[in-house]
Motif scaffolding. Structure first.
Motif, PDB file in Angstrom:
ATOM      1  N   MET A   1       0.846  -1.178   0.000  1.00 31.69           N
ATOM      2  CA  MET A   1       0.000   0.000   0.000  1.00 31.69           C
ATOM      3  C   MET A   1       0.888   1.237   0.000  1.00 31.69           C
ATOM      4  SD  MET A   1      -2.578   1.394   2.932  1.00 31.69           S
ATOM      5  CE  MET A   1      -4.096   0.619   2.511  1.00 31.69           C
ATOM      6  N   ASN A   2       0.547   2.207  -0.806  1.00 28.75           N
ATOM      7  CA  ASN A   2       1.297   3.456  -0.866  1.00 28.75           C
ATOM      8  C   ASN A   2       0.895   4.372   0.267  1.00 28.75           C
ATOM      9  OD1 ASN A   2       2.572   2.655  -3.218  1.00 28.75           O
ATOM     10  ND2 ASN A   2       1.000   3.526  -4.512  1.00 28.75           N
ATOM     11  N   GLY A   3       1.851   5.105   0.766  1.00 32.07           N
ATOM     12  CA  GLY A   3       1.557   6.093   1.789  1.00 32.07           C
ATOM     13  C   GLY A   3       1.134   7.397   1.152  1.00 32.07           C
ATOM     14  N   ALA A   4       0.674   8.293   1.971  1.00 31.29           N
ATOM     15  CA  ALA A   4       0.284   9.626   1.506  1.00 31.29           C
ATOM     16  C   ALA A   4       1.171  10.649   2.207  1.00 31.29           C
ATOM     17  CB  ALA A   4      -1.175   9.889   1.836  1.00 31.29           C
ATOM     18  N   SER A   5       1.537  11.671   1.486  1.00 29.17           N
ATOM     19  CA  SER A   5       2.334  12.730   2.098  1.00 29.17           C
ATOM     20  C   SER A   5       1.423  13.638   2.919  1.00 29.17           C
ATOM     21  CB  SER A   5       3.060  13.546   1.032  1.00 29.17           C
ATOM     22  OG  SER A   5       2.148  14.370   0.333  1.00 29.17           O
ATOM     23  N   GLN A   6       2.032  14.387   3.810  1.00 26.15           N
ATOM     24  CA  GLN A   6       1.273  15.331   4.629  1.00 26.15           C
ATOM     25  C   GLN A   6       0.583  16.362   3.739  1.00 26.15           C
ATOM     26  OE1 GLN A   6       3.206  16.755   8.189  1.00 26.15           O
ATOM     27  NE2 GLN A   6       2.304  18.767   7.933  1.00 26.15           N
ATOM     28  N   LEU A   7       1.251  16.797   2.693  1.00 29.00           N
ATOM     29  CA  LEU A   7       0.660  17.764   1.768  1.00 29.00           C
ATOM     30  C   LEU A   7      -0.552  17.164   1.053  1.00 29.00           C
ATOM     31  CD1 LEU A   7       0.739  20.554   0.484  1.00 29.00           C
ATOM     32  CD2 LEU A   7       2.373  19.663  -1.180  1.00 29.00           C
ATOM     33  N   ASP A   8      -0.435  15.911   0.626  1.00 28.15           N
ATOM     34  CA  ASP A   8      -1.576  15.230  -0.008  1.00 28.15           C
ATOM     35  C   ASP A   8      -2.762  15.165   0.950  1.00 28.15           C
ATOM     36  OD1 ASP A   8      -0.107  14.759  -2.320  1.00 28.15           O
ATOM     37  OD2 ASP A   8       0.442  12.716  -1.733  1.00 28.15           O
ATOM     38  N   LEU A   9      -2.505  14.830   2.197  1.00 27.62           N
ATOM     39  CA  LEU A   9      -3.581  14.743   3.189  1.00 27.62           C
ATOM     40  C   LEU A   9      -4.233  16.107   3.415  1.00 27.62           C
ATOM     41  CD1 LEU A   9      -1.920  12.338   5.759  1.00 27.62           C
ATOM     42  CD2 LEU A   9      -3.759  11.801   4.152  1.00 27.62           C
ATOM     43  N   ALA A  10      -3.426  17.159   3.434  1.00 24.29           N
ATOM     44  CA  ALA A  10      -3.970  18.506   3.609  1.00 24.29           C
ATOM     45  C   ALA A  10      -4.882  18.877   2.435  1.00 24.29           C
ATOM     46  CB  ALA A  10      -2.839  19.518   3.747  1.00 24.29           C
ATOM     47  N   LYS A  11      -4.470  18.531   1.229  1.00 23.27           N
ATOM     48  CA  LYS A  11      -5.280  18.837   0.044  1.00 23.27           C
ATOM     49  C   LYS A  11      -6.603  18.075   0.067  1.00 23.27           C
ATOM     50  CE  LYS A  11      -1.451  19.931  -3.042  1.00 23.27           C
ATOM     51  NZ  LYS A  11      -0.672  19.474  -4.213  1.00 23.27           N
ATOM     52  N   VAL A  12      -6.544  16.788   0.377  1.00 17.10           N
ATOM     53  CA  VAL A  12      -7.746  15.947   0.360  1.00 17.10           C
ATOM     54  C   VAL A  12      -8.735  16.358   1.441  1.00 17.10           C
ATOM     55  CG1 VAL A  12      -8.576  13.589   0.774  1.00 17.10           C
ATOM     56  CG2 VAL A  12      -6.607  13.974  -0.700  1.00 17.10           C
ATOM     57  N   THR A  13      -8.224  16.674   2.620  1.00 20.90           N
ATOM     58  CA  THR A  13      -9.103  17.009   3.745  1.00 20.90           C
ATOM     59  C   THR A  13      -9.472  18.483   3.793  1.00 20.90           C
ATOM     60  OG1 THR A  13      -7.220  17.377   5.222  1.00 20.90           O
ATOM     61  CG2 THR A  13      -8.169  15.149   5.172  1.00 20.90           C
ATOM     62  N   ARG A  14      -8.751  19.298   3.017  1.00 18.43           N
ATOM     63  CA  ARG A  14      -8.934  20.754   3.011  1.00 18.43           C
ATOM     64  C   ARG A  14      -8.652  21.372   4.383  1.00 18.43           C
ATOM     65  NH1 ARG A  14     -14.168  21.607  -0.923  1.00 18.43           N
ATOM     66  NH2 ARG A  14     -13.228  20.562  -2.694  1.00 18.43           N
ATOM     67  N   LEU A  15      -7.732  20.725   5.113  1.00 21.05           N
ATOM     68  CA  LEU A  15      -7.270  21.259   6.390  1.00 21.05           C
ATOM     69  C   LEU A  15      -5.913  21.910   6.178  1.00 21.05           C
ATOM     70  CD1 LEU A  15      -8.187  18.255   8.706  1.00 21.05           C
ATOM     71  CD2 LEU A  15      -9.383  20.442   8.540  1.00 21.05           C
ATOM     72  N   LEU A  49      -0.744   3.681   7.557  1.00 25.04           N
ATOM     73  CA  LEU A  49      -1.483   3.116   8.675  1.00 25.04           C
ATOM     74  C   LEU A  49      -0.703   1.935   9.239  1.00 25.04           C
ATOM     75  CD1 LEU A  49      -5.172   2.933   7.398  1.00 25.04           C
ATOM     76  CD2 LEU A  49      -4.267   4.439   9.165  1.00 25.04           C
ATOM     77  N   THR A  50      -0.690   1.821  10.546  1.00 23.94           N
ATOM     78  CA  THR A  50      -0.152   0.634  11.193  1.00 23.94           C
ATOM     79  C   THR A  50      -1.254  -0.419  11.221  1.00 23.94           C
ATOM     80  OG1 THR A  50      -0.871   1.360  13.367  1.00 23.94           O
ATOM     81  CG2 THR A  50       1.374   2.003  12.685  1.00 23.94           C
ATOM     82  N   GLU A  51      -0.953  -1.588  11.733  1.00 28.37           N
ATOM     83  CA  GLU A  51      -1.980  -2.621  11.859  1.00 28.37           C
ATOM     84  C   GLU A  51      -3.116  -2.115  12.749  1.00 28.37           C
ATOM     85  OE1 GLU A  51      -2.451  -7.235  13.350  1.00 28.37           O
ATOM     86  OE2 GLU A  51      -0.471  -6.474  12.863  1.00 28.37           O
ATOM     87  N   LYS A  52      -2.761  -1.433  13.827  1.00 35.03           N
ATOM     88  CA  LYS A  52      -3.774  -0.865  14.729  1.00 35.03           C
ATOM     89  C   LYS A  52      -4.658   0.133  13.981  1.00 35.03           C
ATOM     90  CE  LYS A  52      -4.123   1.701  19.085  1.00 35.03           C
ATOM     91  NZ  LYS A  52      -3.355   2.303  20.197  1.00 35.03           N
ATOM     92  N   GLY A  53      -4.047   0.998  13.190  1.00 32.22           N
ATOM     93  CA  GLY A  53      -4.797   1.984  12.422  1.00 32.22           C
ATOM     94  C   GLY A  53      -5.671   1.343  11.365  1.00 32.22           C
ATOM     95  N   ALA A  54      -5.166   0.309  10.711  1.00 31.61           N
ATOM     96  CA  ALA A  54      -5.941  -0.387   9.692  1.00 31.61           C
ATOM     97  C   ALA A  54      -7.162  -1.068  10.306  1.00 31.61           C
ATOM     98  CB  ALA A  54      -5.070  -1.405   8.967  1.00 31.61           C
ATOM     99  N   ASN A  55      -7.004  -1.628  11.502  1.00 32.59           N
ATOM    100  CA  ASN A  55      -8.136  -2.267  12.181  1.00 32.59           C
ATOM    101  C   ASN A  55      -9.233  -1.260  12.503  1.00 32.59           C
ATOM    102  OD1 ASN A  55      -7.022  -4.841  12.088  1.00 32.59           O
ATOM    103  ND2 ASN A  55      -6.036  -4.621  14.079  1.00 32.59           N
ATOM    104  N   VAL A  56      -8.847  -0.081  12.956  1.00 32.93           N
ATOM    105  CA  VAL A  56      -9.826   0.971  13.246  1.00 32.93           C
ATOM    106  C   VAL A  56     -10.511   1.398  11.953  1.00 32.93           C
ATOM    107  CG1 VAL A  56     -10.098   3.361  14.031  1.00 32.93           C
ATOM    108  CG2 VAL A  56      -8.671   1.761  15.332  1.00 32.93           C
ATOM    109  N   HIS A  57      -9.749   1.527  10.889  1.00 33.30           N
ATOM    110  CA  HIS A  57     -10.304   1.912   9.582  1.00 33.30           C
ATOM    111  C   HIS A  57     -11.355   0.890   9.132  1.00 33.30           C
ATOM    112  CE1 HIS A  57     -10.540   3.379   5.488  1.00 33.30           C
ATOM    113  NE2 HIS A  57     -10.180   2.196   5.045  1.00 33.30           N
TER     114      HIS A  57
END
Length: 67
Positions: A1-15, A49-57
Motif C-alpha cells: 500500500m502506498n503512503g500519503a504525504s502530509q501535503l496530499d492529506l492537507a489537500k484531500v481534507t482541506r485542512l 497506517l499501522t496494523e492498529k490503524g488499519a483495524n480501526v479503519h
C-alpha cells in the motif's frame, strides 16, 4: 500500500498543514500511523497506517456501511 504525504492529506481534507501535522503527531504517538521517508524523494515523508490503524479503519467502514 502506498503512503500519503502530509501535503496530499492537507489537500484531500482541506485542512491547513499545521492542523494535519498536529493530528498526525497524536496518531503516531497512539500507534495508528507511522511515517517513512520516501524512497523516491528524501524530502517527502509518507504516512502509513499501522496494523492498529488499519483495524480501526476497517471497523469504521463496517459501521458506515451498516447504516
Amino acid at each position: 500500500m502506498n503512503g500519503a504525504s502530509q501535503l496530499d492529506l492537507a489537500k484531500v481534507t482541506r485542512l491547513r498543514p499545521p492542523t494535519i501535522s498536529l493530528t498526525l503527531k497524536k496518531m503516531e504517538e497512539e500507534g495508528y500511523i507511522e511515517r517513512r521517508v520516501s524512497e523516491n524523494d528524501l524530502r517527502v515523508v509518507n504516512v502509513f497506517l499501522t496494523e492498529k490503524g488499519a483495524n480501526v479503519h476497517i471497523k469504521n467502514r463496517e459501521r458506515i456501511y451498516a447504516l
